[in-house]
Design an enzyme around this catalytic site. Structure first.
Site, PDB file in Angstrom:
ATOM      1  N   ASP A 270       2.470 -39.612 -15.226  1.00  0.00           N
ATOM      2  CA  ASP A 270       1.062 -39.779 -15.285  1.00  0.00           C
ATOM      3  C   ASP A 270       0.356 -40.579 -17.159  1.00  0.00           C
ATOM      4  O   ASP A 270       1.730 -40.987 -17.753  1.00  0.00           O
ATOM      5  CB  ASP A 270       1.008 -37.565 -15.774  1.00  0.00           C
ATOM      6  CG  ASP A 270      -0.508 -37.321 -16.620  1.00  0.00           C
ATOM      7  OD1 ASP A 270      -1.314 -37.813 -15.425  1.00  0.00           O
ATOM      8  OD2 ASP A 270      -0.380 -36.992 -16.924  1.00  0.00           O
TER       9      ASP A 270
ATOM     10  N   ASP B 229       2.429 -34.141 -18.081  1.00  0.00           N
ATOM     11  CA  ASP B 229       2.203 -32.656 -19.122  1.00  0.00           C
ATOM     12  C   ASP B 229       1.251 -31.593 -18.951  1.00  0.00           C
ATOM     13  O   ASP B 229       1.381 -31.213 -19.553  1.00  0.00           O
ATOM     14  CB  ASP B 229       1.972 -33.237 -20.390  1.00  0.00           C
ATOM     15  CG  ASP B 229       0.625 -34.025 -20.551  1.00  0.00           C
ATOM     16  OD1 ASP B 229      -0.084 -34.412 -20.135  1.00  0.00           O
ATOM     17  OD2 ASP B 229       0.328 -33.741 -21.609  1.00  0.00           O
TER      18      ASP B 229
ATOM     19  N   CYS C 259       3.503   1.743   2.723  1.00  0.00           N
ATOM     20  CA  CYS C 259       4.951   0.990   2.319  1.00  0.00           C
ATOM     21  C   CYS C 259       5.693   1.460   1.499  1.00  0.00           C
ATOM     22  O   CYS C 259       6.439   1.990   2.234  1.00  0.00           O
ATOM     23  CB  CYS C 259       4.238  -0.082   1.410  1.00  0.00           C
ATOM     24  SG  CYS C 259       2.991  -1.141   2.684  1.00  0.00           S
TER      25      CYS C 259
ATOM     26  N   ASP D  24      -0.032 -31.620 -13.160  1.00  0.00           N
ATOM     27  CA  ASP D  24       0.970 -32.097 -12.447  1.00  0.00           C
ATOM     28  C   ASP D  24       1.716 -31.612 -12.194  1.00  0.00           C
ATOM     29  O   ASP D  24       2.989 -32.014 -11.985  1.00  0.00           O
ATOM     30  CB  ASP D  24       2.064 -32.871 -14.035  1.00  0.00           C
ATOM     31  CG  ASP D  24       0.717 -34.190 -14.862  1.00  0.00           C
ATOM     32  OD1 ASP D  24       0.025 -34.740 -14.310  1.00  0.00           O
ATOM     33  OD2 ASP D  24       0.185 -34.037 -16.052  1.00  0.00           O
TER      34      ASP D  24
ATOM     35  N   CYS E 186       1.222  -0.918  -0.030  1.00  0.00           N
ATOM     36  CA  CYS E 186       0.065   0.139  -0.359  1.00  0.00           C
ATOM     37  C   CYS E 186       0.730   0.864   0.178  1.00  0.00           C
ATOM     38  O   CYS E 186       2.010   1.016   0.498  1.00  0.00           O
ATOM     39  CB  CYS E 186      -0.865   0.009   1.790  1.00  0.00           C
ATOM     40  SG  CYS E 186       0.075  -0.211   3.191  1.00  0.00           S
TER      41      CYS E 186
ATOM     42  N   CYS F   6      42.721 -23.209 -14.637  1.00  0.00           N
ATOM     43  CA  CYS F   6      43.172 -24.259 -13.510  1.00  0.00           C
ATOM     44  C   CYS F   6      42.070 -24.296 -12.525  1.00  0.00           C
ATOM     45  O   CYS F   6      41.418 -23.440 -12.357  1.00  0.00           O
ATOM     46  CB  CYS F   6      44.754 -24.278 -13.308  1.00  0.00           C
ATOM     47  SG  CYS F   6      44.914 -23.732 -12.305  1.00  0.00           S
TER      48      CYS F   6
ATOM     49  N   CYS G  44      42.382 -22.533 -10.467  1.00  0.00           N
ATOM     50  CA  CYS G  44      41.949 -20.331 -10.455  1.00  0.00           C
ATOM     51  C   CYS G  44      40.011 -20.106 -10.306  1.00  0.00           C
ATOM     52  O   CYS G  44      39.527 -19.595 -10.112  1.00  0.00           O
ATOM     53  CB  CYS G  44      42.094 -19.975 -12.169  1.00  0.00           C
ATOM     54  SG  CYS G  44      42.957 -20.131 -12.295  1.00  0.00           S
TER      55      CYS G  44
END
Length: 843
Positions: A512, A711, A28, A715, A25, A92, A95
């Site tokens: 599923d 899918d 805030c 799910d 609001c 390497c 690093c």
């Protein structure tokens, strides 16, 4: 964390924009503005509730973290964001650990992951970009923020090509200069008469002078990179691979210089030169780096091929004429023409035309898909023989191809749990090696045979050179890059790199039913005709009656008739009999369609189809009957058919040693019928979405790690609950966003492919790590000379350099084998063999 320019490590020059969470609001807004205004150096503050952002004008330097803390102090949050940095100069694993450590130490950073293979750092938190860059630069590396969306593949390729060209130039120069040094010094030991020839023509001292000049050139020009990075790292007490090379070659060169120009400073009998060691070591390590650079380029081939699938130009309709414009200039809603044989430039919906489109680059499926008006097409796919006109529905970074590339890049840049152990070891590895080299030097100097100083120097240098941890840093990220890239080519996208490691440990795969095992839409599967009736005529009658209903079963019957080219007649007197069926008059005939109880009420005997009805019941289908003018005409079944690829996919999962469970909201009878057909081990039916989550938890408790495949929107909770969630790419956005792995084809065969690829990739990583760690662990003692007392064997620094370069090349070569990965073999184990895609450009 895209911030304006700053001065210093986190000090801001003019303005900054902060995202704010938790405001509800106007009060805030006022609270946040007041808190920010109190921070010293803030000029003015404007907080917008709608955009949830604070725009701050600065009167002086302010640290970003001071602003963040002010917001948090009054009860609101500044959400973390992710920034990607390109880091230059890493060579390497040590690093990687060093860069990661300083980034994590920056105030406001919650996560940081650094990848040696991609030379990228991914940082999450609220710290300013400039603070991150400054932190990286403090430990001797270069960093710059990367706008992944804006950076083109051509820019990256040009940069890498320039780096490889520079390496090749330095390698060539080092080899040309080092070869005479090697011939003059080592030739005297290896070729009979060479020593006498050098003494007679050049002279030993003159030979040393020549070697000094050539070696100095090697170290000062192509070898300069090691000293510019290695010695500053030593000063910071953070040695890396460059430090090992710098100290080793400098020691060999320095000792040789003293022997050449001030031999009286050395003990009697120790005057010798090792110019060839310093020069050849630089040449061999540059050779290793050059081969690494070439191999690294190959690890990202999948990304390059995917990016190369994008069309460069689009034929767009403007003011009644077709104009060719760059792909980046196409706007949403533009009408685009796609000619035969061309790549589709953008995602779109076909508005006119008919053709077949090769979508294998998206789905991995080789069979072209027919496209007509209303069909969706994906940018980068290949139009076949027909012409299409489409309306652009996604352009630029919003296209599916761009999103796929972004997902693959994110997965390639991720850090697997297995890497945590490597990071802990490699952080201390280089300091430990330098300590081992120092101990080697002291032990040989004190206890070694005469000339002890020579033995001490040579063996200490060998220890420094053999132990360079390049292979350790490349072992994991290169395999991830190649594995995820190969997955993308197969239509398997790992949205989260962790899934690549977790998937191999799955004990049970839960799936599923609707849309995953099955097509996801009901179709007419059975139509058996009674004697005296014609199939087309019966379907004509029944479809005419059902055309008045929107029930899915009715729609399936009507669609079957329409697909068969049957024109439906007009019907009259339509009536729906609740709980029984429907009736109507069609072309003068009375047509009644319904369940067996409806037929019994009509006095129609369905006994003639008893065996068919029993079979349909076993398959989980509920039969319907059709009566024409009071005579039984047909038995009908509508069902959601199993996808043609499903049986083979379930069999492949079983071959991989996995249990398969089906979780569905459908009725138990239908679910069990499908499970019997497919050989599914366990069935959980008649569950709501929250029931699917509980089912996943039960299966996990009973069997161990679980992968869930789905899918639909319902799910999404189960996908998130599973150890690894796999979403069918043709499914809903919510499901895809909840998943760790996306199967682009909608084909369940992608699941065993993904699991087999996970096993192959993690196996490849373990091979690399075994080689990298085992190799160093075994050869450091050899380089230190432990075999000398028993066997008289010492490892020359030159051979140490060659072996170190070989180690990195082996790791990269092994990772590249994943490019030839194919689906699970007949015995259920993943295998790697040369495939067509490796011989030709991926299409």
């Amino acid at each position: 964390m895209n911030m304006p320019s700053t001065s210093g490590a986190g000090a801001i020059a003019t303005a900054i924009s902060l995202p704010i969470e938790g405001m509800t609001c106007a009060s805030c807004v006022g609270r946040v503005e007041a808190a920010l205004a109190k921070v010293e150096g803030v000029g003015s503050v404007s907080v917008n509730l709608a955009t949830e952002r604070a725009d701050i004008r600065l009167a002086g330097p302010v640290k970003r973290m001071a602003l963040v803390q002010a917001v948090e102090k009054v009860g609101y949050d500044v959400p973390a964001s992710t920034v990607e940095l390109a880091v230059e100069g890493m060579t390497c694993a040590s690093c990687v650990g060093r860069v990661e450590g300083v980034l994590k130490a920056v105030p406001g950073v919650s996560e940081a992951a650094v990848n040696l293979a991609t030379e990228r750092a991914t940082v999450r938190g609220v710290a300013a970009v400039e603070a991150l860059v400054a932190a990286v630069e403090r430990v001797g590396y270069k960093a710059r923020p990367v706008d992944v969306a804006a950076q083109t593949d051509d820019e990256v390729t040009e940069k890498k090509d320039a780096e490889r060209a520079e390496l090749q130039r330095d390698l060539t120069l080092a080899a040309v200069l080092a070869l005479p040094v090697f011939a003059l010094e080592m030739g005297s030991h290896l070729i009979p008469g060479m020593h006498e020839w050098v003494m007679a023509t050049i002279g030993m001292q003159e030979s040393w002078y020549l070697q000094f000049v050539l070696t100095a050139l090697v170290l000062a020009i192509p070898g300069r990179r090691f000293y510019l990075k290695g010695f500053p790292a030593l000063v910071r007490l953070a040695p890396d691979m460059n430090s090992l090379v710098a100290v080793g070659t400098a020691a060999a060169f320095g000792y040789s210089v003293v022997a050449t120009f001030a031999p009286d400073l050395l003990p009697a009998g120790t005057v010798n030169v090792y110019y060839e060691a310093a020069a050849v070591i630089v040449a061999l390590i540059l050779l290793g780096r050059f081969l690494e650079a070439r191999a690294k380029g190959s690890t990202s081939e999948a990304i390059k091929r995917l990016a190369g699938l994008q069309a460069k130009v689009a034929h767009v309709s403007h003011d009644g004429r077709i104009v060719d414009i760059p792909i980046n200039d196409v706007a949403l809603g533009d009408i685009v023409q796609v000619r035969p044989g061309e790549r589709v430039p953008v995602d779109g919906e076909v508005t006119d035309g008919r053709s077949f489109v090769d979508e294998s680059m998206i789905t991995g499926e080789p069979i072209p898909v027919e496209k007509t008006s209303g069909s969706a097409v994906v940018g980068g796919t290949v139009n076949q023989k027909g012409a299409l006109t489409l309306s652009a529905t996604a352009v630029g970074t919003q296209t599916m191809l761009a999103q796929i590339i972004r997902l693959v890049e994110q997965a390639q840049g991720s850090k697997l749990p297995i890497q945590a152990v490597v990071d802990k070891v490699t952080l201390w590895f280089v300091p430990a090696v330098m300590l081992a080299a120092l101990l080697t030097f002291l032990v040989w100097l004190i206890f070694g045979p005469w000339p002890a100083l020579t033995f001490a120097l040579v063996n200490a240098v060998a220890v420094l050179i053999i132990a360079c941890p390049c292979a350790m840093g490349l072992a994991t990220p290169t395999s991830i890059m190649v594995g995820t890239g190969r997955g993308a080519e197969m239509g398997v996208l790992f949205r989260k790199g962790e899934a690549l490691q977790l998937l191999k440990d799955a004990q049970v795969v839960a799936v599923d039913k609707t849309g995953t095992l099955t097509e996801g839409r009901p179709v007419l599967t059975d139509l058996e005709i009674a004697t005296g009736f014609d199939r087309s005529q019966v379907l004509w009658w029944v479809a005419a009656v059902e055309s008045h209903s929107e029930h899915p079963i009715a729609r399936a019957i009507v669609e079957s008739a329409e697909e068969g080219g049957i024109a439906l007649p007009v019907m009259t007197d339509f009536e729906s009999v609740t709980g029984m069926g429907v009736r109507a008059t069609v072309d003068g005939a009375r047509v009644e369609v319904g369940a067996d109880r409806y037929m019994r009420e009509l006095g129609v005997d369905v006994g003639g189809f008893a065996r068919t009805a029993e079979r349909l019941g076993d398959e989980g289908k509920s039969p319907l009957y059709a009566a024409i003018d009071g005579r039984l005409a047909a038995i009908i079944a509508v069902a959601d058919p199993i996808k043609s690829s499903t049986p083979a996919a379930i069999a492949a999962l079983h071959q991989l040693g996995l249990k398969v469970a089906m979780i569905t909201g459908d009725n138990m009878r239908t679910a069990q019928a499908i499970a019997r057909q497919l050989g599914i081990d366990e069935v959980v039916a008649e569950v709501l979405p929250e029931g699917k989550v509980e089912a996943v938890r039960r299966l996990k408790a009973a069997h161990g790690q679980i992968a869930f495949v789905g899918d639909g929107i319902n799910d999404a909770p189960a996908l998130a609950e599973a150890d690894v969630g796999l979403a069918i790419g043709s499914g809903t956005d919510v499901a895809v966003e909840s998943a760790d792995v996306v199967l682009m084809s909608g084909n369940l065969q992608g699941v065993p492919n993904a699991i087999a690829l996970s096993k192959a990739t993690i196996g490849n990583i373990r091979q690399n790590l075994f080689w990298a760690f085992g190799y160093n662990t075994a050869l450091i003692p050899v380089a230190a000379g432990v075999l000398y007392p028993t066997y008289g064997v010492l490892l020359s620094p030159i051979f140490a350099a060659g072996a170190m370069a070989l180690s990195s090349v082996f790791v990269l070569g092994n990772a590249l084998r994943l490019r030839r990965f194919q689906a699970a073999a007949a015995n259920g184990t993943p295998h790697i063999s040369l495939s067509k895609e490796d011989k030709h450009e991926y299409r």
